[in-house]
Write a protein that holds these residues in place. Structure first.
Motif, short mmCIF file in Angstrom:
data_model
loop_
_atom_site.label_atom_id
_atom_site.label_comp_id
_atom_site.label_asym_id
_atom_site.label_seq_id
_atom_site.Cartn_x
_atom_site.Cartn_y
_atom_site.Cartn_z
N VAL A 1 0.83 -1.17 0.03
CA VAL A 1 0.00 0.12 -0.42
C VAL A 1 1.10 1.40 -0.27
N THR B 1 4.34 1.76 -5.12
CA THR B 1 3.82 0.47 -5.01
C THR B 1 3.25 -0.23 -6.52
N GLU C 1 -4.63 -3.36 -8.86
CA GLU C 1 -5.48 -2.52 -7.63
C GLU C 1 -6.96 -1.87 -8.56
N ASP D 1 -2.09 -5.18 -4.99
CA ASP D 1 -0.84 -3.92 -5.16
C ASP D 1 -1.76 -3.12 -4.36
N THR D 2 -2.37 -3.14 -3.08
CA THR D 2 -3.55 -2.70 -2.77
C THR D 2 -4.40 -4.11 -1.67
N ASP D 3 -4.93 -3.42 -0.63
CA ASP D 3 -6.34 -4.26 -0.12
C ASP D 3 -8.01 -3.14 -0.18
N ALA E 1 -6.72 -0.30 2.56
CA ALA E 1 -6.76 1.08 1.69
C ALA E 1 -8.17 1.36 1.11
N THR E 2 -8.98 0.55 0.81
CA THR E 2 -9.29 1.36 -0.35
C THR E 2 -11.14 2.08 1.00
N TYR F 1 2.47 -6.28 5.32
CA TYR F 1 2.38 -4.85 4.49
C TYR F 1 3.44 -4.39 4.26
N ILE G 1 4.61 -1.15 3.73
CA ILE G 1 3.87 1.11 2.44
C ILE G 1 5.02 1.42 2.33
N PHE H 1 -1.79 5.96 6.38
CA PHE H 1 -1.10 4.26 6.18
C PHE H 1 -0.71 3.26 7.86
#
Length: 369
Positions: free
Chosen positions: A166, A173, A196, A252-254, A257-258, A286, A288, A315
């Motif tokens: 994230v 990222t 993402e 790539d993100t989750d 993060a949303t 994670y 960052i 984050f």
């Protein structure tokens, strides 16, 4: 065909696999009620509670009851005294659930006949040669990657190593995610991209806006909570689909993060993505990506250059608040890769290290000879 009133299956299910599923399904078809007793010991590093939960999720039929029982007794199939120790544990596990008689014991093992005799039941042999499903717990533990598709899906979801990257906009990222995926795909051919989803959703939303108004620009997009609900839920789905295929997931993100991007666009009062957060799969770590030392690259879809430091802090704060393990990866690309692979390699090694007591037997299949 008449059904046995009460069937019984026992096993370690360490981990539960397709052969176990076939055994239990066969027993369930032949029994009015079926008890599945999971025997786990203190020397195994997959918890008894997890194995019970996975099998319960796999077999949600009302007449199948999965029961966990700790069994630290040594194994010695030639000792009457040790046999009694094991069977008494099974008897008490059943008695605690109100089961006092057993009519049929279903097993793929040689000990099935003796176990059935101990309960005054018939022994039903199921695929003793393992030809229907040539897999064993031993084989799964020896090579988890090769056996991954044979492990039941609920177990794969929890056993998969999940690495989540994230970061604020234009902090590297996606670049790091792509590099890590390429690096580990040599070891895991089934490793898939988990991009993402919010970016693709933005492309589609903007395309729809341009269809309605050819002169629309990105700043004209109006976001709402429902958008972030859809993004978060699909991000979870993509991650879980990847875990079903491979014991390593690099995303790539989750959906966590949303929730932060929803705050970014809609403020603290919007919680559309929080439903997905309640279904967040387990995380191993994670990563960052730090904004410092990374030039902002405007690809036409980014709007947060002046808020990168703020997003990075968000984050760090949120992951700390939720109790997740996280590492801030800084420096140039090589330094970031070195930091990431150092921890990922150790997590993978831990995942593949199965422990057993010295008396545990190994199941040898024909293909293993």
């Amino acid at each position: 065909m008449s059904l046995h009133p009460q069937g019984l299956v026992i096993g370690k299910f360490y981990p539960p696999h397709a052969g176990h599923r076939h055994l239990i399904a066969t027993a369930a078809e032949g029994s009015e009620r079926l008890a599945v007793v999971v025997l786990g010991n203190r020397f195994e590093n997959i918890g008894l509670t997890d194995r019970v939960r996975w099998l319960t999720a796999e077999f949600d039929e009302t007449h199948v009851t999965v029961i966990g029982m700790s069994d630290d007794s040594p194994e010695d199939y030639h000792s009457d005294e040790i046999w009694k120790a094991h069977t008494e544990l099974v008897r008490l596990a059943l008695k605690a659930r109100g089961i006092t008689t057993v009519d049929a014991v279903y097993s793929s093992e040689e000990y099935g006949t003796e176990l059935a005799a101990a309960f005054g039941a018939v022994h039903v042999t199921v695929d003793a040669a393992r030809t229907a499903y040539p897999v064993s717990g031993t084989r799964c533990r020896d090579d988890l990657t090769a056996a991954w598709r044979s492990i039941i899906k609920p177990a794969r979801q929890d056993m998969a190593v999940r690495i989540i990257l994230v970061g604020a906009e234009s902090t590297g990222t996606s670049t790091l995610t792509t590099a890590l995926t390429g690096h580990y795909r040599n070891r895991y051919p089934e490793l898939v991209d988990v991009p993402e989803f919010g970016r693709q959703y933005t492309y589609d939303k903007f395309a729809a806006a341009r269809t309605r108004d050819p002169g629309a620009v990105l700043a004209d997009l109006v976001w709402n909570a429902a958008d972030f609900t859809a993004i978060g839920e699909r991000q979870n789905e993509m991650e879980n689909e990847a875990a079903a295929r491979c014991p390593l997931v690099i995303a790539d993100t989750d959906s966590l993060a949303t929730t932060l991007w929803e705050r970014f666009y809609l403020g603290d009062g919007s919680h559309g993505s929080y439903r997905a957060l309640t279904q967040l799969p387990h995380r191993d770590i994670y990563l960052i990506t730090d904004h410092e030392g990374v030039s902002f690259e405007d690809d036409g879809w980014r709007e947060g250059e002046h808020r990168r430091a703020e997003m990075t802090e968000w984050f760090r704060e949120e992951l700390t608040r939720e109790g997740h393990s996280w590492i801030l990866v800084s420096g140039d690309h090589d330094r970031r890769m070195a930091t990431a692979t150092a921890i990922i390699d150790q997590i993978i090694a831990q995942q593949n290290r199965f422990t057993s007591p010295p008396w545990a037997t190994r199941t040898v299949l024909a293909g293993d000879l």
